[in-house]
Design a protein around this motif. Structure first.
Motif, PDB file in Angstrom:
ATOM      1  N   ASP A 119      66.896 -36.333   8.120  1.00 42.51           N
ATOM      2  CA  ASP A 119      66.565 -36.602   6.713  1.00 42.51           C
ATOM      3  C   ASP A 119      65.289 -37.428   6.635  1.00 42.51           C
ATOM      4  OD1 ASP A 119      66.583 -36.933   4.003  1.00 42.51           O
ATOM      5  OD2 ASP A 119      68.086 -38.534   4.022  1.00 42.51           O
ATOM      6  N   ASN A 146      62.772 -37.575   4.502  1.00 44.26           N
ATOM      7  CA  ASN A 146      62.340 -38.267   3.275  1.00 44.26           C
ATOM      8  C   ASN A 146      63.423 -39.227   2.769  1.00 44.26           C
ATOM      9  OD1 ASN A 146      64.177 -36.396   2.381  1.00 44.26           O
ATOM     10  ND2 ASN A 146      62.944 -35.675   0.672  1.00 44.26           N
ATOM     11  N   ASP A 148      66.356 -39.150   1.405  1.00 48.87           N
ATOM     12  CA  ASP A 148      67.002 -39.065   0.095  1.00 48.87           C
ATOM     13  C   ASP A 148      68.500 -38.828   0.257  1.00 48.87           C
ATOM     14  OD1 ASP A 148      66.984 -36.462   0.956  1.00 48.87           O
ATOM     15  OD2 ASP A 148      66.308 -35.616  -0.943  1.00 48.87           O
ATOM     16  N   LYS A 154      69.989 -36.439   1.692  1.00 46.06           N
ATOM     17  CA  LYS A 154      70.388 -35.028   1.677  1.00 46.06           C
ATOM     18  C   LYS A 154      69.515 -34.257   2.652  1.00 46.06           C
ATOM     19  CE  LYS A 154      71.068 -35.527  -3.216  1.00 46.06           C
ATOM     20  NZ  LYS A 154      70.117 -35.726  -4.299  1.00 46.06           N
ATOM     21  N   LEU A 155      70.096 -33.248   3.241  1.00 43.91           N
ATOM     22  CA  LEU A 155      69.289 -32.370   4.077  1.00 43.91           C
ATOM     23  C   LEU A 155      68.933 -31.133   3.272  1.00 43.91           C
ATOM     24  CD1 LEU A 155      71.121 -32.522   7.533  1.00 43.91           C
ATOM     25  CD2 LEU A 155      69.224 -33.914   6.715  1.00 43.91           C
ATOM     26  N   SER A 156      67.642 -30.922   3.139  1.00 40.06           N
ATOM     27  CA  SER A 156      67.181 -29.716   2.462  1.00 40.06           C
ATOM     28  C   SER A 156      66.767 -28.728   3.537  1.00 40.06           C
ATOM     29  CB  SER A 156      65.982 -30.043   1.585  1.00 40.06           C
ATOM     30  OG  SER A 156      64.953 -30.553   2.396  1.00 40.06           O
ATOM     31  N   ASP A 185      64.048 -30.259   5.637  1.00 40.32           N
ATOM     32  CA  ASP A 185      64.503 -31.199   6.667  1.00 40.32           C
ATOM     33  C   ASP A 185      65.036 -30.447   7.884  1.00 40.32           C
ATOM     34  OD1 ASP A 185      64.040 -33.571   5.188  1.00 40.32           O
ATOM     35  OD2 ASP A 185      65.927 -33.287   4.104  1.00 40.32           O
TER      36      ASP A 185
HETATM   37 CA   LIG Z   1      66.114 -35.104   2.713  1.00 42.35          CA
END
Ligand SMILES: [Ca+2]
Ligand SMILES: [Ca+2]
Length: 219
Positions: A139, A141, A143, A145-147, A150
């Motif tokens: 992660d 950035n 935040d 959450k894994l996008s 990521d």
């Molecule tokens: Ca993230």
């Protein structure tokens, strides 16, 4: 619903990308082709004919209008991403193999320890810790959450069963918002890993013990 009935016969050609909505015109309900300016964030995913998933049909038309493209709806529900022949069996063992790989990565740079416990000897808490450590590293950035962005970092060549990664991450995203939270990640990775191993051990080895060789480590 009245809007569906009124829109049934109207095929929207202009404006390009528009969809049919029932609007009030001089007090009467009329079907009209419109380009949505705003969309509700209600989750009712749809898949476009070019294989892109939208949160709901409105977003599909909003983008289609903006790009002036006639992008149709392929089906309701998110698009199925081809799994590159990841079999159910492979997908089943993927979480365990992935955790194994993370364990290996976490030990890289440490001095070689021949008696370092294998994954099967880790406690539940240690597996969770391992999953969370890797989550924090992925992660970028921060935040929480894994996008998809990521996760691009994960696609190393030496990752085992790499062709199952996409199916796996989709399966972890239980609320299908295309982000994997730490909770979703940990549950998916650790619980599935343990479930698979437990099953594997009972079928192949006739034993339910996760760690048969070293039971009383100071874990
Ligand atoms: Ca993230
Ligand atoms: Ca999610």
């Amino acid at each position: 619903m009245i809007s569906e009935k009124l829109c049934e016969l109207l095929k929207c050609r202009t404006p390009v990308g528009s969809w049919c909505q029932v609007v009030k015109d001089k007090g009467a309900l009329v079907p009209k082709c419109i380009c949505p300016k705003t969309c509700s964030r209600q989750r009712a995913p749809v898949c476009s004919v070019v294989g892109k998933t939208y949160m709901n049909e409105c977003f599909l038309h909003k983008e289609a209008c903006r790009k002036r493209r006639r992008t149709g709806l392929a089906h309701t529900g998110p698009c199925m991403i081809p799994s590159d022949n990841c079999t159910q069996e492979e997908l089943g063992q993927f979480p365990y193999r992935l955790l194994d790989w993370f364990l290996l990565l976490s030990r890289m740079g440490e001095s070689y320890a021949p008696d370092a416990p294998t994954q099967s000897c880790l406690s539940h808490a240690q597996r969770i810790q391992l999953a969370q450590q890797r989550f924090a590293l992925l992660d970028r950035n921060r935040d929480g959450k894994l996008s998809r962005r990521d996760l691009r970092k994960l696609h190393y060549k030496r990752m085992p069963l790499e062709h199952c990664a996409t199916s796996f991450f989709q399966s972890c995203d239980t609320d299908r918002n295309r982000k994997v939270t730490q909770r979703e990640w940990t549950t998916c990775l650790v619980d599935n890993s343990e479930a698979w191993f437990y099953h594997f051990m009972s079928i192949r080895m006739g034993s339910h013990k996760m760690c048969s060789t070293r039971t009383d480590d100071d874990l």
